[in-house]
Scaffold this active site. Structure first.
Site, PDB file in Angstrom:
ATOM      1  CG  ASP A   9      -2.322   0.602   0.844  1.00 46.95           C
ATOM      2  OD1 ASP A   9      -2.274   1.670   0.217  1.00 46.95           O
ATOM      3  OD2 ASP A   9      -3.382   0.062   1.179  1.00 46.95           O
ATOM      4  CD  GLU A  10      -1.292   5.282  -0.186  1.00 41.05           C
ATOM      5  OE1 GLU A  10      -0.438   5.746  -0.971  1.00 41.05           O
ATOM      6  OE2 GLU A  10      -2.488   5.132  -0.506  1.00 41.05           O
TER       7      GLU A  10
END
Ligand SMILES: *[C@@H]1O[C@H](CO)[C@@H](O)[C@H](O)[C@H]1NC(C)=O
Ligand SMILES: *[C@@H]1O[C@H](CO)[C@@H](O)[C@H](O)[C@H]1NC(C)=O
Ligand SMILES: *[C@@H]1O[C@H](CO)[C@@H](O)[C@H](O)[C@H]1NC(C)=O
Length: 443
Positions: free
Chosen positions: A218-219
């Protein structure tokens, strides 16, 4: 925006001293030295803690409330080397002129939600490991997306976090919520290979984030709203979701953001600005010196992002956004565009500049896409104007494309989601050919 073009006189003065402050509004980090905080050492072993303890949480809380906050001239909360379990989460609120020295390894053992350690309303604060071996092990594989985040720094000012290792959070690893004048550096984050494993999410004012390695799905290092004066550099997104701005909703206010020297190996995107509906503005953003290998998406502005439900508003206005000096390739140019700039029809993007961005695809075919987007480069329309529907432009390999550099330690796959992730060491470099901007601890 490069240093020399800054509109701010104060910033120009800073730039002439050091090119490193290009997008910051002033100094970051603690205002007093670490040594000035070491007159009082608040060792958790003196507040009910022990090495091997089943819950070091209460001792951390007590060392803070009975020692750090009572010290009149600076104090250091100390977790010495050794292994500790933790099952009660701690909010350390309103400390001034203090440090948290984590030289031990803290392992999560409870699935309670929230955040294992919250630093809140701190001023003049330093969270660090003196050896570069202090770590938090989240063992997220035991409670995927159903447990705590690791560290959250809330409305704190004049602070830093460095030389800490964060591993396998059940949810996000480090969240920086509001506050100002912070610096995060020399930090490794390793999460599982799935969504909800964010590396660093930051919003607030005047933050410098540099020399970070993130593995997850993810980020990597992502800016959220509201944010002003954010500088992110020497970042290694190593089989990560990739870095981003977003997701953005109603009343977005993001400005003066610089990312430079970002290396992305595998993962979802090289860089993404993502929204779906929404309102407000993102402006004066510079994304320079990116190197990427084998990502799914490349340069990706998507204001119709399907993973986000539609926010109220006609679209977030993106303007004055410059991408320069990129080199890299995505995996499949037939499925996805190396460059897509898909702007909101209700708020067409203006002044998007794509300069010397040499992106290609591993399967030697590619089409770029633009929609309601104005500026220079790729398939952008020049000038400004109203919405237009998606145009595609088949490209050939950019003449200036060169095979991107690699980093020693690149993985070809992410980490498993159902077995423990080992605690790594902090690497000697975070971007090909560069040294960390500040010396690594314990070296
Ligand atoms: C942060 O430090 C600056 C000096 O560098 C000071 O002016 C400011 O008041 C500090 N912030 C807070 C909230 O104390
Ligand atoms: C955005 O701003 C408007 C006007 O101030 C306000 O009514 C609305 O509640 C805000 N929306 C969000 C999500 O903050
Ligand atoms: C990323 O970098 C580290 C070095 O810190 C390396 O050991 C590792 O194999 C790389 N990949 C992942 C997924 O961490």
């Amino acid at each position: 925006m490069a240093c020399g073009f800054s509109r701010l006189t104060a910033l120009l003065a800073l730039c002439s001293i050091s090119g490193s402050l290009a997008q910051l509004s002033g100094s970051v980090g603690p205002t007093s030295s670490l040594s000035s905080k070491q007159g009082t050492i608040c060792n958790v072993l003196n507040y009910g803690g022990s090495v091997g303890s089943s819950d070091i949480g209460p001792a951390i809380g007590k060392a803070f409330s009975d020692c750090v906050t009572k010290a009149t001239n600076g104090a250091t909360l100390y977790v010495p080397p050794g292994n500790y379990n933790m099952q009660t989460w701690q909010t350390l609120n309103h400390g001034t002129k203090w440090a948290f020295q984590l030289d031990g390894v803290i392992t999560r053992t409870s699935t309670t939600g929230g955040n294992m350690i919250v630093i809140q309303n701190a001023n003049d604060f330093e969270f660090f490991s003196s050896t570069g071996k202090g770590a938090i092990q989240g063992n997220g594989y035991q409670c995927r997306n159903a447990g705590p985040r690791l560290i959250r720094v809330v409305t704190s000012n004049n602070w830093s976090l460095h030389d800490i290792i964060m591993v396998d959070s059940p949810e996000f690893h480090l969240v920086i919520q509001d506050g100002s004048n912070g610096e995060v550096y020399n930090t490794v984050i390793r999460g599982g290979n799935l969504g909800g494993s964010d590396g660093i999410d930051v919003w607030g004012t005047n933050y410098w984030i540099h020399d970070i390695e993130v593995t997850n799905r993810d980020e990597c290092v992502t800016v959220k709203s509201p944010a002003n004066h954010i500088q992110v550099e020497q970042i290694w997104c190593n089989q990560s979701g990739g870095s981003a701005i977003g997701s953005l909703g109603a009343n977005t206010t993001i400005q003066n953001v610089l990312y430079r020297n970002v290396y992305t190996n595998g993962g979802n995107q090289i860089f993404m600005i993502k929204s779906n509906g929404g309102s407000g503005t993102v402006q004066n953003v510079n994304l320079e010196n990116f190197i990427a290998r084998n990502t799914a998406y490349g340069l990706d502005i998507d204001q119709y992002w399907s993973s986000q439900s539609t926010a109220p508003g006609n679209g977030v206005q993106l303007k004055d956004i410059t991408f320069s000096n990129w080199d890299g390739f995505i995996t499949d140019g037939a499925r996805r565009a190396p460059i897509q700039v898909l702007c909101a029809d209700g708020a067409p993007c203006t002044d998007i500049n794509i300069n010397n961005v040499n992106l290609w695809a591993a399967n030697n075919q590619a089409t770029n896409k633009c929609r309601s987007a104005y500026g220079t480069g790729a398939c952008l329309k020049s000038g400004s104007g109203g919405s237009y529907s998606q145009v595609t432009k088949t490209i050939s390999k950019p003449p200036a494309f060169t095979t991107p550099a690699t980093m020693s330690g690149d993985l070809s796959d992410g980490f498993p989601t159902n077995s423990p992730i080992p605690i790594p060491t902090i690497p000697p470099s975070f971007f090909p050919g560069t040294q960390p901007l500040k010396a690594l601890a314990g070296k």
